[in-house]
Design an enzyme around this catalytic site. Structure first.
Site, PDB file in Angstrom:
ATOM      1  N   SER A  76       0.865  -1.191   0.000  1.00  0.00           N
ATOM      2  CA  SER A  76       0.000   0.000   0.000  1.00  0.00           C
ATOM      3  C   SER A  76       0.897   1.235   0.000  1.00  0.00           C
ATOM      4  CB  SER A  76      -0.845  -0.013   1.282  1.00  0.00           C
ATOM      5  OG  SER A  76      -1.402   1.251   1.520  1.00  0.00           O
ATOM      6  N   TYR A 109      -0.570  -1.208  10.272  1.00  0.00           N
ATOM      7  CA  TYR A 109      -0.821  -1.410   8.835  1.00  0.00           C
ATOM      8  C   TYR A 109       0.375  -0.888   8.032  1.00  0.00           C
ATOM      9  CZ  TYR A 109      -3.392  -1.208   4.372  1.00  0.00           C
ATOM     10  OH  TYR A 109      -3.797  -1.381   3.069  1.00  0.00           O
TER      11      TYR A 109
END
Ligand SMILES: NC(=O)c1ccc[n+]([C@@H]2O[C@H](COP(=O)([O-])OP(=O)(O)OC[C@H]3O[C@@H](n4cnc5c(N)ncnc54)[C@H](OP(=O)(O)O)[C@@H]3O)[C@@H](O)[C@H]2O)c1
Length: 269
Positions: free
Chosen positions: A133, A146
């Site tokens: 990401s 994350y």
């Protein structure tokens, strides 16, 4: 083999891969219903099996690979797509959710890769695609576990490429920004806020396209975002303080802050 096949981006990937004649092993959480997706693939002339596995569990991961090999033969392509995300003030996040994020987003891709590498090397053919990401590069606010796991996937992929160069086996990492499906769609629905205009959003079809291009051209890394963000990352690398200031101005931190506020409002109700 595609993990996270039941998710927002996973279903788009599984559908797109039909055009490439892969025999697909669709993997999802126990309880997920993959039958509908498997039928869509078969109706379009593809071949797929569906298997459930809690990717946090080492024994289930081993069993998963045994089952896939038994039903489809050796694995040529592993797409580590499954992922979890918890938007939270870091010290308020439970340890269980921190460990869960580490296990699904980083441990599972690393261990699955380790387990499929021997058969890929034996056949001198194979590609591992890790879905990271932009958060793994920029480290936005309220995204500590994350962002850390997604940054880990970027370094992991780079090491794999260096280690197995010339063997016929390779790896690529995909860095999507905000994509109109899955995690972002859920955050948007929860908070009523949209991604910052200076970053924009991508259609979900852009991610499978990037996966295919990465495999076909053996590319190290593809960023999936409508607005070019590499100059920002270059700025962060060259001038960290200025880069941090620019990142803040772009508005991703503010977006996640609004998600936190919406979550807190919901908790109070
Ligand atoms: N959507 C975006 O904007 C965006 C942006 C950047 C990167 N990404 C990355 O893209 C990937 C796919 O995300 P998405 O947006 O499609 O999210 P999603 O809709 O939430 O899908 C996540 C998938 O992972 C599976 N999963 C979660 N925990 C699991 C576990 N313990 N065992 C097995 N499977 C598990 C989920 O299964 P269940 O549904 O059964 O829980 C689901 O299939 C992720 O790695 C994410 O970080 C997404």
């Amino acid at each position: 083999m595609l993990t996270g096949a039941s998710g927002g981006l996973g279903t788009f990937m599984a559908r797109a891969f039909v055009n490439y004649k892969f025999k697909q092993a669709l993997v999802a959480h126990p309880g997920a219903n993959l039958e509908e997706l498997r039928k869509v693939i078969e109706d379009r002339g593809g071949e797929a099996i569906s298997i459930t596995c809690d990717l946090r569990d080492a024994a289930q991961r081993k069993q998963l690979l045994k089952d896939v090999r038994k039903q489809l033969g050796p694995i040529d392509i592993l797409v580590n797509n499954a992922g979890v995300e918890f938007t939270s003030v870091y010290h308020e996040l439970s340890e269980e959710n921190i460990y869960g994020t580490l296990r699904v987003n980083l441990e599972a891709p690393m261990i699955l890769s380790r387990l499929v590498l021997p058969e890929m090397l034996e056949r001198k053919r194979g590609h591992i695609v890790n879905i990271s990401s932009l958060a793994g590069r920029s480290g936005p606010a309220f995204q500590e576990p994350y962002a850390a796991t997604k940054a880990g996937l970027i370094a992991f992929t780079s090491s794999l490429r260096a280690t197995y160069r010339g063997s016929g086996v390779s790896a690529s990492v995909i860095l999507p920004g905000f994509v109109e499906a899955g995690i972002y769609a859920k955050l948007k629905a929860k908070s009523g806020c949209s991604a910052p205009a200076l970053i924009g959003t991508s259609p979900p079809e852009a991610v499978p396209r990037a996966v295919i291009r990465a495999i076909e051209k053996d590319l190290p890394e593809i960023i999936v975002n409508p607005i070019p963000v590499r100059p920002l990352f270059a700025m962060i690398a060259l001038f960290p303080s200025l880069g941090e200031w620019m990142s803040n101005k772009i508005g991703a931190n503010e977006f996640f802050h609004k998600v936190i506020e919406a979550q807190k409002r919901e908790e109070r109700q």
